[in-house]
Design an enzyme around this catalytic site. Structure first.
Site: not given
Length: 418
Positions: A133, A210, A213, A236
């Site tokens: 990202h 990261d 997600q 999220k």
């Protein structure tokens, strides 16, 4: 379906009862931002209505209640991540803020006494992957520009996975920072982060994960991962927007320079200079996102109550059905792993001859919400020679009927543009 009682879960999310263009809402954009259960909505509203005050600054009742609620959320997040200490949990505005905090803290180490081990400069390398990202590319590009370091990346295969043979080639003894995504937001790929972390450790580099997600979908144990820093974002994870989390090993956080200066992050201040608070408060300058952190704690409890293993099994089934259905559409191209192995509940695809924005617009007219664009991962689109993709992403509230609606909707799009 799997053991999750999806119909009961769906009743917890009030927005799923609404219609779009006269049709029931089919929300397939959780990788962008997940919807919120009523418990999370109530937690934030109740805090503002009955307990609001600033934290760590007042001895009155409301101040104590607010501080206790805020710090209780820190405890909840620490348990969620299996963090050794609550003092390793730093609240940020989102994961972008968390990664920028690290990047600027590393550059501040150039002049910060006691932070020699974080100093980075010419000859050092920062390693990412080609599927990151933008939030895990741009901060490191900026750090490289400020310090003279070099940015390198692990490339992608044709089917949306890392070139594993390149891991050792790219992460060399010149690497100082290795920052990689756990699960790709654009491809759905679940990366071999344990192997990457081990390689970083072997060459003496700091490892950063990261987990934006992966946090809503996969078990996330920072001790098992072995990384130095892990970050995720609340919106999220069925929580509110405006709050994220940076976890770091305490022995690193205590020597890491601060990023922002101001109230709460200090120990003493004189006109000649200042000393700084111990972690995590060193990295939480100013009034924090109090109500959002409290509601994030509620979201974590909600997800934990359902169970990560059950969530993973449910979403695995949805993804398998969606991949099978989409592959049955002639000429449709899936961008990313075509098979349901080491991949998450996110599928990007291209319908030949139809722009992804047109696909998304026509699906919206059928009540189906997906995302179109490069998903803040433009290098992925460049790698696969497409201007953009349409992306469907699933969450705990989605059903097989909604997967069928997606496949039927894409077929209708093809008919319209035939």
């Amino acid at each position: 379906m799997t053991g999750i009682d999806v119909e009961t879960i769906r009743k917890d999310f009030p927005i799923l009862a609404r219609e779009v263009h006269g049709k029931p809402l089919v929300y397939l954009d959780s990788a962008n931002s997940a919807q919120k259960p009523q418990a999370v909505i109530d937690a934030e509203a109740d805090f503002y209505a009955r307990h609001y005050a600033n934290v760590s600054r007042a001895v009155h009742t409301l101040g104590s209640e607010a501080t206790n609620a805020f710090e209780s959320a820190r405890d909840t997040v620490a348990a969620f991540l299996n963090a050794p200490s609550r003092d390793e949990i730093v609240f940020t505005a989102n994961i972008t803020a968390a990664l920028n905090l690290l990047a600027y803290a590393f550059s501040n180490a150039t002049t910060f006494l006691g932070a020699e081990r974080f100093r980075i400069g010419a000859g050092d390398e920062i390693v990412v992957t080609e599927m990151e990202h933008h939030s895990n590319i741009v901060p490191w590009q900026l750090l490289a520009q400020r310090t003279g370091a070099t940015l390198r990346w692990i490339p992608l295969t044709e089917d949306g996975r890392l070139v594993e043979s390149a891991i050792d080639d790219v992460i060399t003894d010149r690497a100082k920072i290795v920052s990689v995504v756990h699960q790709s937001n654009a491809l759905g790929t679940i990366n071999p982060v344990e192997r990457i972390v081990a390689r970083a450790k072997a060459v003496g580099a700091y490892s950063i994960i990261d987990a934006a997600q992966s946090a809503p979908h996969l078990p996330l144990d920072v001790q098992a991962l072995g990384a130095d820093f892990v970050a995720f974002t609340g919106h999220k994870l069925y929580g509110p927007s405006g709050v994220g989390v940076l976890w770091g090993r305490y022995d690193l956080l205590k020597d890491l320079p601060p990023f922002l200066g101001g109230g709460e992050m200090i120990e003493t201040v004189t006109m000649e200079g200042s000393t700084y608070a111990e972690p995590p408060h060193r990295f939480e300058a100013g009034t924090p996102m109090i109500a959002q952190a409290v509601a994030l704690g509620t979201a974590v409890d909600y997800v934990t109550g359902i169970g990560k293993d059950a969530i993973r099994a449910h979403e695995h089934e949805l993804t398998a059905a969606a991949l099978e259905g989409l592959r049955s559409i002639p000429d449709l191209r899936i961008i990313g792993p075509a098979h349901n192995v080491e991949r998450g509940a996110t599928i990007s695809f291209v319908v030949p001859g139809v722009h992804p924005h047109d696909v998304a617009q026509l699906l919206d007219e059928q009540g189906i919400a997906v995302r179109a664009g490069h998903h803040c991962a433009r290098p992925v689109c460049v790698r696969y020679g497409v201007p953009a993709t349409t992306r469907a992403s699933f969450g705990i509230y989605n059903t097989l009927d909604e997967v069928d609606a997606l496949v039927a909707g894409v077929r209708k799009v093809k008919e319209v543009f035939a």
